[in-house]
Design a protein around this motif. Sequence first.
Motif, PDB file in Angstrom:
ATOM      1  N   THR A  29      -2.479  -5.138 -10.939  1.00 35.79           N
ATOM      2  CA  THR A  29      -3.306  -5.706  -9.876  1.00 35.79           C
ATOM      3  C   THR A  29      -3.489  -4.738  -8.722  1.00 35.79           C
ATOM      4  O   THR A  29      -2.646  -3.891  -8.449  1.00 35.79           O
ATOM      5  N   PHE A  30      -4.622  -4.923  -8.046  1.00 41.91           N
ATOM      6  CA  PHE A  30      -4.853  -4.327  -6.730  1.00 41.91           C
ATOM      7  C   PHE A  30      -5.917  -5.170  -6.042  1.00 41.91           C
ATOM      8  O   PHE A  30      -7.060  -5.232  -6.501  1.00 41.91           O
ATOM      9  N   ASN A  31      -5.520  -5.869  -4.992  1.00 39.97           N
ATOM     10  CA  ASN A  31      -6.423  -6.759  -4.244  1.00 39.97           C
ATOM     11  C   ASN A  31      -7.126  -7.742  -5.178  1.00 39.97           C
ATOM     12  O   ASN A  31      -8.355  -7.793  -5.235  1.00 39.97           O
ATOM     13  N   ASP A  54       1.734  -4.305  -9.300  1.00 43.85           N
ATOM     14  CA  ASP A  54       0.736  -4.189  -8.244  1.00 43.85           C
ATOM     15  C   ASP A  54       0.775  -2.784  -7.629  1.00 43.85           C
ATOM     16  O   ASP A  54       1.829  -2.161  -7.561  1.00 43.85           O
ATOM     17  N   SER A  55      -0.376  -2.303  -7.185  1.00 43.39           N
ATOM     18  CA  SER A  55      -0.423  -0.986  -6.536  1.00 43.39           C
ATOM     19  C   SER A  55      -0.697  -1.150  -5.041  1.00 43.39           C
ATOM     20  O   SER A  55      -1.681  -0.649  -4.514  1.00 43.39           O
ATOM     21  N   TYR A  56       0.180  -1.934  -4.401  1.00 42.75           N
ATOM     22  CA  TYR A  56       0.184  -2.116  -2.947  1.00 42.75           C
ATOM     23  C   TYR A  56      -1.100  -2.774  -2.443  1.00 42.75           C
ATOM     24  O   TYR A  56      -1.819  -2.209  -1.608  1.00 42.75           O
ATOM     25  N   SER A  57      -1.348  -3.973  -2.952  1.00 43.09           N
ATOM     26  CA  SER A  57      -2.505  -4.758  -2.515  1.00 43.09           C
ATOM     27  C   SER A  57      -2.423  -5.051  -1.023  1.00 43.09           C
ATOM     28  O   SER A  57      -1.330  -5.184  -0.448  1.00 43.09           O
ATOM     29  N   THR A  61      -2.578 -11.049  -2.963  1.00 45.89           N
ATOM     30  CA  THR A  61      -2.190 -10.947  -4.373  1.00 45.89           C
ATOM     31  C   THR A  61      -0.697 -11.184  -4.564  1.00 45.89           C
ATOM     32  O   THR A  61      -0.288 -11.971  -5.439  1.00 45.89           O
ATOM     33  N   GLN A  75       5.846  -3.267  -7.611  1.00 47.54           N
ATOM     34  CA  GLN A  75       4.808  -2.423  -7.037  1.00 47.54           C
ATOM     35  C   GLN A  75       5.059  -0.967  -7.399  1.00 47.54           C
ATOM     36  O   GLN A  75       6.211  -0.525  -7.487  1.00 47.54           O
ATOM     37  N   PHE A  78      -0.668   3.921  -7.863  1.00 49.10           N
ATOM     38  CA  PHE A  78      -1.643   3.879  -8.958  1.00 49.10           C
ATOM     39  C   PHE A  78      -2.062   5.298  -9.326  1.00 49.10           C
ATOM     40  O   PHE A  78      -2.855   5.923  -8.632  1.00 49.10           O
ATOM     41  N   GLN A  84      -0.679   3.143 -15.403  1.00 51.12           N
ATOM     42  CA  GLN A  84      -0.200   1.906 -14.776  1.00 51.12           C
ATOM     43  C   GLN A  84       0.060   0.818 -15.813  1.00 51.12           C
ATOM     44  O   GLN A  84       1.050   0.091 -15.732  1.00 51.12           O
ATOM     45  N   ARG A 282      -8.971   6.631  -5.106  1.00 49.28           N
ATOM     46  CA  ARG A 282      -7.758   6.465  -4.312  1.00 49.28           C
ATOM     47  C   ARG A 282      -6.956   7.770  -4.265  1.00 49.28           C
ATOM     48  O   ARG A 282      -6.931   8.533  -5.231  1.00 49.28           O
TER      49      ARG A 282
END
Length: 288
Positions: A29-31, A54-57, A61, A75, A78, A84, A282
């Motif tokens: 996930t991301f946002n 997650d990649s630091y949403s 999330t 976390q 990404f 990932q 990113r």
Amino acid sequence: MGHHWKQRNPESFKVSSQGSKKISVAIITFNEERNIKDCIESVLPFADEVVVLDSYSQDRTEDIAKSFPIVRFYQNPFYGHVEQKNKAIELCQNDWILSLDADERVDMDLKTEILRFQNTTLKEGTQGFEMARLTYHLGRWIKHSGWYPQRRYRLFLKQKAKWVGENPHDYIAIENPQAGQRMKGNILHYSFLDFSHQINTINQFSSIVAFARKEKGHSFSLTKSLLKPFGKFIEIYFFKLGFLDGIPGLFIALSSSFSTFLKYAKLYELDLKVIERPSNIRKDYGKK
């Protein structure tokens, strides 16, 4: 690293039988506050755990994912889609894994198939199951245009499969393709809010492809930049029957052609050293 894990009551989600196969569901996930709740809810009937990487949403999330006792939340930076998703697999505790994107759901037919799978004896040596993905876009389910059935391995043995491919166009490969089977039903894919969202995604994904190709030593080709976009339109609209999807099919063929052009245009920028990396990638992407 965030981490959330509570023991759940398995009877609250499914009728379990002794010896049934446990399934881990892996989601990156991301946002994804708009999607993650529906995604997790669609797998509750059969999931033993849900691993969300997650990649630091910067939205809700994490809070939404952690509201499910079945979820273990982590976390990680990404570095790429393949990287990932393989990291998410590593975090899963069970032998069998279902890998989903946050904007995907499991439909009723596929749920039934997976529940049956959990409680039946498999053909010896089975390593994975292919399933179709059905995408909703521009007000309708897209049945052609190369978007359906798009069968890919999604349920697989942890030790016998991994994510491979060119970012962001990744896919699961099992060790022995002869050891794969198919399941009925669909993964429902709610990929885009609207056409603007699709264009934004095309812009981002074409940057990732161009950057990945440059890293592999590829260079700009004028001939390919002229011929490939035209060929992509013909392929999708005619050979892959995009015209049967109505106006959305026409838009899909045109936008895919545009996406192909963008990959070469951005590779040209990178070749000229006008930029070191596309501005919409990113900062952690491609680094380790």
